[in-house]
Motif scaffolding. Structure first.
Motif, PDB file in Angstrom:
ATOM      1  N   TRP A  87       0.872  -1.225   0.113  1.00  0.00           N
ATOM      2  CA  TRP A  87      -0.082  -0.034  -0.040  1.00  0.00           C
ATOM      3  C   TRP A  87       0.801   1.101   0.085  1.00  0.00           C
ATOM      4  O   TRP A  87       0.239   2.198  -0.351  1.00  0.00           O
ATOM      5  CB  TRP A  87      -0.906  -0.017   1.314  1.00  0.00           C
ATOM      6  CG  TRP A  87      -1.915  -0.834   0.896  1.00  0.00           C
ATOM      7  CD1 TRP A  87      -2.132  -2.182   1.484  1.00  0.00           C
ATOM      8  CD2 TRP A  87      -3.357  -0.737   0.159  1.00  0.00           C
ATOM      9  NE1 TRP A  87      -3.301  -2.945   0.827  1.00  0.00           N
ATOM     10  CE2 TRP A  87      -4.106  -1.918   0.265  1.00  0.00           C
ATOM     11  CE3 TRP A  87      -3.580   0.191  -0.680  1.00  0.00           C
ATOM     12  CZ2 TRP A  87      -5.176  -2.034  -0.585  1.00  0.00           C
ATOM     13  CZ3 TRP A  87      -4.917   0.190  -1.340  1.00  0.00           C
ATOM     14  CH2 TRP A  87      -5.633  -0.968  -1.220  1.00  0.00           C
ATOM     15  N   TYR A  88       2.049   1.201   0.625  1.00  0.00           N
ATOM     16  CA  TYR A  88       2.791   2.436   0.721  1.00  0.00           C
ATOM     17  C   TYR A  88       3.936   2.259  -0.166  1.00  0.00           C
ATOM     18  O   TYR A  88       4.723   3.204  -0.158  1.00  0.00           O
ATOM     19  CB  TYR A  88       3.452   2.642   2.134  1.00  0.00           C
ATOM     20  CG  TYR A  88       2.114   2.716   3.163  1.00  0.00           C
ATOM     21  CD1 TYR A  88       1.476   3.955   3.220  1.00  0.00           C
ATOM     22  CD2 TYR A  88       1.503   1.721   3.712  1.00  0.00           C
ATOM     23  CE1 TYR A  88       0.480   4.164   4.165  1.00  0.00           C
ATOM     24  CE2 TYR A  88       0.368   1.747   4.388  1.00  0.00           C
ATOM     25  CZ  TYR A  88      -0.145   2.890   4.710  1.00  0.00           C
ATOM     26  OH  TYR A  88      -1.188   3.030   5.530  1.00  0.00           O
ATOM     27  N   GLY A  89       4.080   1.392  -0.924  1.00  0.00           N
ATOM     28  CA  GLY A  89       5.651   1.095  -1.726  1.00  0.00           C
ATOM     29  C   GLY A  89       6.691   0.866  -1.160  1.00  0.00           C
ATOM     30  O   GLY A  89       7.877   1.199  -1.702  1.00  0.00           O
ATOM     31  N   GLY A  90       6.705   0.474  -0.015  1.00  0.00           N
ATOM     32  CA  GLY A  90       7.892   0.332   0.925  1.00  0.00           C
ATOM     33  C   GLY A  90       8.041   1.442   2.057  1.00  0.00           C
ATOM     34  O   GLY A  90       7.150   2.093   2.135  1.00  0.00           O
ATOM     35  N   MET A  91       8.923   1.257   2.727  1.00  0.00           N
ATOM     36  CA  MET A  91       9.407   2.139   3.984  1.00  0.00           C
ATOM     37  C   MET A  91       9.677   3.517   3.624  1.00  0.00           C
ATOM     38  O   MET A  91       8.975   4.543   4.254  1.00  0.00           O
ATOM     39  CB  MET A  91      10.557   1.635   4.752  1.00  0.00           C
ATOM     40  CG  MET A  91      10.481   0.399   5.561  1.00  0.00           C
ATOM     41  SD  MET A  91       9.106   0.785   6.761  1.00  0.00           S
ATOM     42  CE  MET A  91       9.746   2.317   7.842  1.00  0.00           C
ATOM     43  N   ASP A  92      10.166   3.767   2.415  1.00  0.00           N
ATOM     44  CA  ASP A  92      10.175   5.211   2.096  1.00  0.00           C
ATOM     45  C   ASP A  92       8.859   6.029   1.669  1.00  0.00           C
ATOM     46  O   ASP A  92       8.577   6.998   2.064  1.00  0.00           O
ATOM     47  CB  ASP A  92      11.015   5.230   0.689  1.00  0.00           C
ATOM     48  CG  ASP A  92      12.658   5.196   1.040  1.00  0.00           C
ATOM     49  OD1 ASP A  92      13.107   4.956   2.285  1.00  0.00           O
ATOM     50  OD2 ASP A  92      13.440   4.806   0.144  1.00  0.00           O
ATOM     51  N   GLY A  93       7.850   5.218   0.957  1.00  0.00           N
ATOM     52  CA  GLY A  93       6.809   5.694   0.761  1.00  0.00           C
ATOM     53  C   GLY A  93       5.892   5.879   1.705  1.00  0.00           C
ATOM     54  O   GLY A  93       5.361   6.689   2.057  1.00  0.00           O
ATOM     55  N   PHE A  97       4.174   9.231   3.215  1.00  0.00           N
ATOM     56  CA  PHE A  97       2.961   9.241   3.706  1.00  0.00           C
ATOM     57  C   PHE A  97       2.660   9.825   5.016  1.00  0.00           C
ATOM     58  O   PHE A  97       1.887  10.804   5.163  1.00  0.00           O
ATOM     59  CB  PHE A  97       2.135   8.003   3.493  1.00  0.00           C
ATOM     60  CG  PHE A  97       0.683   8.062   3.606  1.00  0.00           C
ATOM     61  CD1 PHE A  97       0.066   8.472   2.464  1.00  0.00           C
ATOM     62  CD2 PHE A  97       0.046   7.436   4.722  1.00  0.00           C
ATOM     63  CE1 PHE A  97      -1.522   8.630   2.776  1.00  0.00           C
ATOM     64  CE2 PHE A  97      -1.116   7.660   4.884  1.00  0.00           C
ATOM     65  CZ  PHE A  97      -2.137   8.079   3.886  1.00  0.00           C
ATOM     66  N   ILE A  98       3.248   9.375   5.789  1.00  0.00           N
ATOM     67  CA  ILE A  98       3.227   9.821   7.367  1.00  0.00           C
ATOM     68  C   ILE A  98       3.533  11.360   7.725  1.00  0.00           C
ATOM     69  O   ILE A  98       2.693  11.942   8.176  1.00  0.00           O
ATOM     70  CB  ILE A  98       4.257   9.015   8.380  1.00  0.00           C
ATOM     71  CG1 ILE A  98       4.032   7.580   8.634  1.00  0.00           C
ATOM     72  CG2 ILE A  98       4.267   9.643   9.843  1.00  0.00           C
ATOM     73  CD1 ILE A  98       4.788   6.823   9.205  1.00  0.00           C
ATOM     74  N   HIS A  99       4.407  11.642   6.762  1.00  0.00           N
ATOM     75  CA  HIS A  99       4.709  13.254   7.250  1.00  0.00           C
ATOM     76  C   HIS A  99       3.870  14.144   6.247  1.00  0.00           C
ATOM     77  O   HIS A  99       3.715  15.350   6.431  1.00  0.00           O
ATOM     78  CB  HIS A  99       6.142  13.482   6.770  1.00  0.00           C
ATOM     79  CG  HIS A  99       7.157  12.722   7.757  1.00  0.00           C
ATOM     80  ND1 HIS A  99       7.082  13.211   9.146  1.00  0.00           N
ATOM     81  CD2 HIS A  99       7.934  11.659   7.775  1.00  0.00           C
ATOM     82  CE1 HIS A  99       8.024  12.261   9.918  1.00  0.00           C
ATOM     83  NE2 HIS A  99       8.444  11.344   8.970  1.00  0.00           N
TER      84      HIS A  99
END
Length: 101
Positions: A87-93, A97-99
């Motif tokens: 859903w987020y494309g990995g940790m970087d994504g 998204f969080i920020h």
């Protein structure tokens, strides 16, 4: 999965993200619809006499559903790592998204 395997997998994902292979699917979701659906999970689960909302999600969300329903189903069925990848494309994504939300 061993720690080194996880690191190797994350490294591959970062490379793929930098090449634009991954998209952040969660950005496609309607947050208002998603929120409304999430707020209904517990009352529906109670109406169905389920002890755990997870049981309701497994039994009543179609495995072929898309969008918000798919995200909710995945939230109750996949591991954290699988959700972040899908859903987020990995940790970087996920971090972006969080920020930015």
């Amino acid at each position: 999965m061993f720690e080194w395997e996880m690191q190797e997998s994350l490294t591959r994902c970062r490379i793929m993200m930098s090449k634009g292979v991954f998209e952040i699917k969660v950005k496609e979701l309607n947050l208002e619809v998603l929120g409304a659906m999430m707020l209904k999970v517990a009352p529906i689960s109670k109406q169905l006499n389920h002890k755990w909302p997870k049981s309701t999600m497994e039994a009543y969300i179609d495995p072929d559903s898309a969008g918000e329903a798919e995200f909710i189903r995945d939230l109750f069925q996949l591991t954290t790592d699988e959700i972040v990848e899908k859903w987020y494309g990995g940790m970087d994504g996920a971090a972006k998204f969080i920020h930015h939300v």
